[in-house]
Write an enzyme that holds these catalytic residues in place. Sequence first.
Site, PDB file in Angstrom:
ATOM      1  N   TYR A 140      -5.673  11.586  -3.538  1.00 25.38           N
ATOM      2  CA  TYR A 140      -5.571  12.532  -2.693  1.00 25.38           C
ATOM      3  C   TYR A 140      -4.799  13.519  -1.761  1.00 25.38           C
ATOM      4  CZ  TYR A 140      -7.996   9.168   0.466  1.00 25.38           C
ATOM      5  OH  TYR A 140      -8.106   8.927   0.862  1.00 25.38           O
ATOM      6  N   ASP A 180       0.674  -1.097   0.043  1.00 25.41           N
ATOM      7  CA  ASP A 180      -0.335  -0.291   0.150  1.00 25.41           C
ATOM      8  C   ASP A 180       0.417   1.044  -0.116  1.00 25.41           C
ATOM      9  OD1 ASP A 180      -1.754   1.987   0.744  1.00 25.41           O
ATOM     10  OD2 ASP A 180      -2.519   1.513   1.780  1.00 25.41           O
TER      11      ASP A 180
HETATM   12  C1  LIG Z   1      -5.713   7.046   3.091  1.00 22.48           C
HETATM   13  C2  LIG Z   1      -4.972   5.462   3.256  1.00 22.48           C
HETATM   14  C3  LIG Z   1      -6.383   5.033   2.606  1.00 22.48           C
HETATM   15  C4  LIG Z   1      -7.351   5.679   1.982  1.00 22.48           C
HETATM   16  O1  LIG Z   1      -8.580   4.427   1.847  1.00 22.48           O
HETATM   17  P1  LIG Z   1     -10.017   5.182   0.743  1.00 22.48           P
HETATM   18  O2  LIG Z   1     -10.581   4.259   0.088  1.00 22.48           O
HETATM   19  O3  LIG Z   1      -9.194   6.226   0.218  1.00 22.48           O
HETATM   20  O4  LIG Z   1     -10.721   5.656   2.169  1.00 22.48           O
HETATM   21  C5  LIG Z   1      -6.177   3.523   2.717  1.00 22.48           C
HETATM   22  N1  LIG Z   1      -4.678   3.205   3.215  1.00 22.48           N
HETATM   23  C6  LIG Z   1      -3.921   3.972   3.572  1.00 22.48           C
HETATM   24  C7  LIG Z   1      -2.904   3.285   4.601  1.00 22.48           C
HETATM   25  C8  LIG Z   1      -3.679   4.984   3.601  1.00 22.48           C
HETATM   26  O5  LIG Z   1      -3.215   5.867   4.116  1.00 22.48           O
END
Ligand SMILES: *Cc1c(COP(=O)(O)O)cnc(C)c1O
Length: 411
Positions: A221, A196
């Site tokens: 974003y 991730d």
């Molecule tokens: C910001 C973030 C998300 C955000 O997930 P969304 O599906 O866009 O809400 C997921 N995983 C990590 C590690 C993040 O930092």
Amino acid sequence: MTGLTRRDFEALDRADTLRPFRERFVLPEGVIYLDGNSLGAMPKETAARLQQVAAQEWAEGLVRSWSRAGWIDLPLRIGAKIGRLIGAEADETIVADSTSVNLFKLLAAALPLRPGRKIILSECTNFPTDLYIAEGVAALLGCRLELVEPEALDHALCDDVAIVMLTHVNYRTGRMHDMAGITRRVQAAGALMLWDLCHSAGAVPIDLTGAGADFAVGCGYKYLNGGPGAPSFLYIARRWQDRMILPLTGWLGHAAPFAFEAQFRPAAGVQRALVGTPPILSLAALETGVDLMLEAPMPALRAKSLRQFELLAALMDEALAGCGFDIVTPRDPDRRGSQICLVHQHAWPIAQALIARGVIGDFRAPDILRFGLTPLYLGYAELWDAVAILKDIMAAGAWDRPEHHARAKVT
Ligand SMILES: *Cc1c(COP(=O)(O)O)cnc(C)c1O
């Protein structure tokens, strides 16, 4: 003693080769923005681009714009651009859906590639949505999610682990994993590796190809400045693309979406990871952010981010000694992303007091103050001012007011 003065920080701004990028963003007066890792600032070009997409491509072009304005190509085109920031080949990354949804798609498609293995392995400090999604996928496919402390990962690798899912830079502490080393050990144990990159894409140099990673997801974003709720990206190493059946078999992932066949046939390559009609306005904003980021050399961004961390840490060590703060982000540059995080027992009201004075960072439960370093638009003198304001808030006890203790719904 750092012996540094505000003048030194002003001189750093004057000598900063990245400084012109700051002018390309809308940054409100009176705000020191240290939260670009939660929602990136808006590039000036984005407003103009959105206006053009709305007034020309949509209003005038109407449905013709799917081909004439190239709308249908946006997910792959922007994916290829993001690929350059994460060390992927042009046809390995695509933009679609949210990070949460993409995690679901990849985990569910990856587990059958390791038949007989029943474990998704992750760490307990991972971002909650990653863990919730993995829990859901595990329940659906009759597997289980195993969570360990980051130090115990190697020990937990066994013959039953199908996939390891880790966040490269931890959202709460800024600690960065050794992507190449971990990927190697995970694959040597026969498992697949999913990274991730939410807190690393656009923030640190990434080489998915060099690391041999199998899969990745990341956010549009945060450091990519794609706008609130910008679509996410996903990466599938080429060797897997045509062997994966993604669980959400929508028409845009079909080999011939406009043939309107009754049966699903997956598209070749990473395109099969598309599901439904893409959000064009959001994609246009994301592309503007990514284009701007690609103009800046990543080595210069990384060097500035590391320097900003060191200066901020030095100022904080000096100005906040005895105030109960502890910097929890690793000081070793190879082990951290682009943020600085402090633990304090009153982190919540302190964060609110800072925001009231125009210093926007954020609070992460239970006790962390997090400041994102976005070298594309963050100046050096701002760092000096932020620490001066924090010092002032602590010295005057100004954080300890009823209004700073009140809790908002969204933090
Ligand atoms: C910001 C973030 C998300 C955000 O997930 P969304 O599906 O866009 O809400 C997921 N995983 C990590 C590690 C993040 O930092």
